[in-house]
Design an enzyme around this catalytic site. Structure first.
Site, mmCIF file in Angstrom:
data_model
loop_
_atom_site.group_PDB
_atom_site.id
_atom_site.type_symbol
_atom_site.label_atom_id
_atom_site.label_comp_id
_atom_site.label_asym_id
_atom_site.label_seq_id
_atom_site.Cartn_x
_atom_site.Cartn_y
_atom_site.Cartn_z
ATOM 1 N N GLY A 1 0.673 -1.456 -0.119
ATOM 2 C CA GLY A 1 0.023 0.035 -0.013
ATOM 3 C C GLY A 1 0.686 1.002 0.033
ATOM 4 C CE1 TYR B 1 -14.674 5.069 6.376
ATOM 5 C CE2 TYR B 1 -13.158 6.663 5.214
ATOM 6 C CZ TYR B 1 -13.357 5.679 5.994
ATOM 7 O OH TYR B 1 -12.267 4.786 6.201
ATOM 8 C CB THR C 1 -2.877 9.866 2.461
ATOM 9 O OG1 THR C 1 -4.258 9.646 2.558
ATOM 10 C CG2 THR C 1 -2.330 9.511 3.666
ATOM 11 C CE LYS D 1 -10.689 1.773 5.718
ATOM 12 N NZ LYS D 1 -9.154 1.321 5.235
#
Ligand SMILES: CCCCCCc1ccc(Oc2ccc(Oc3cccc(O)n3)cc2)c(O)c1
Length: 273
Positions: free
Chosen positions: A29, A174, A212, A181
């Site tokens: 990743g 989200y 990120t 998740k």
């Protein structure tokens, strides 16, 4: 070491690089220098681990290769898109051939189609759902299955994945990634139960928001950083290095009694209303 003794450089040098000295770690990743996986990789490297990286495709290969080159040594780099089973097989076969065993697996990858990460959750399509769940949750099960025999050769191991508070709270935008998740965190528990007898630990780090490349894909991300700064008990956002250090901890024998767990590294944000 007597009272008030001071470590001389040699001693400190000797004591440094002990936490995961000689351990073999596969890091999935890393996309660029901001990746959480890169923070964990740097901590593992600092404390003596041997590293192996994947890159998802030719597009990111050069970024990852340049980062890895900075670590020195000839560190293996293998193309692997977790949605391509033949590439996952080839990656673990390469690890088996060159290393013969594996101690640490860092799974720090996820994906949901961009249009599923904006607007309202109820509009999520079956295709968006399946894509998010396959890449962000099922890929851990697949990689754990492949890592199991290699970790058994090492007498055990540590599998670490990344999750987010959106698995248990309805965080605006989200959306389906929160569902993925939740599936990932449940998978951590089931994998921990299956692999514990082989002394393989499986844990998740629930990281606070970090800027990120992936984070840019979640609409409204930038505003959440400010909210964390205002509400988190530590009144600041978590850093890539702090998450890296927790990854190192979970990879090391310091966490030998911890498995099936979700550890929050979020400056305390999730404990306040
Ligand atoms: C309202 C924002 C809440 C803070 C989100 C913190 C976070 C940031 C990044 C996270 O990792 C991903 C990984 C892939 C992902 O899916 C993407 C990323 C970029 C483009 C795209 O089409 N999908 C979304 C988030 C993540 O799981 C959680």
């Amino acid at each position: 070491m007597g009272y008030g003794c001071s470590w001389n450089l040699a001693e400190r040098k000797g004591s440094m690089g002990q936490l995961v000295a000689g351990k073999k770690a596969l890091i999935l990743g890393v996309a660029n220098k901001r990746s959480i996986a890169w923070g964990i990789a740097q901590a593992l490297h600092r404390e003596g681990a041997s590293l192996w990286f994947n890159y998802q495709n030719e597009r990111v290969k050069d970024y990852v290769a340049e980062l890895v080159a900075g670590l020195g040594g000839d560190i293996p780099l293998t193309e692997c898109d977790v949605m391509k089973p033949e590439q996952v097989d080839a990656l673990f076969e390469a690890v088996a051939a060159r290393w013969g065993s594996l101690d640490i697996l860092v799974h720090s990858l996820a994906f949901a189609p961009r249009e599923a990460l904006e607007g309202e959750f109820y509009t999520t399509t079956l295709e968006q759902w399946n894509t998010a769940l396959a890449i962000s949750a099922y890929s851990l099960v697949l990689c754990a299955r492949q890592a199991k025999p290699l970790m058994e050769k090492a007498g055990g191991g540590s599998i670490i994945t990344l999750t987010y508070l959106g698995s248990e709270r309805a965080v605006k935008s989200y959306n389906v990634m929160g569902v993925a998740k939740a599936a990932l965190e449940a998978s951590v528990r089931y994998l921990a139960a299956d692999l514990g007898p082989a002394n393989i630990r499986v844990n998740a780090i629930s990281a606070g928001p970090v800027k990120t490349l992936a984070a840019k894909g979640v609409s409204g991300f930038s505003s959440i950083l400010k909210v964390v700064e205002e509400k988190a008990p530590l009144r600041r956002n978590v850093t890539q290095a702090e998450i890296g250090n927790t990854g190192l901890f979970l990879a090391s024998d310091l966490a030998s009694g911890i498995t099936g767990e979700v550890i929050f590294v979020d400056c305390g944000y999730h404990i306040v209303g």
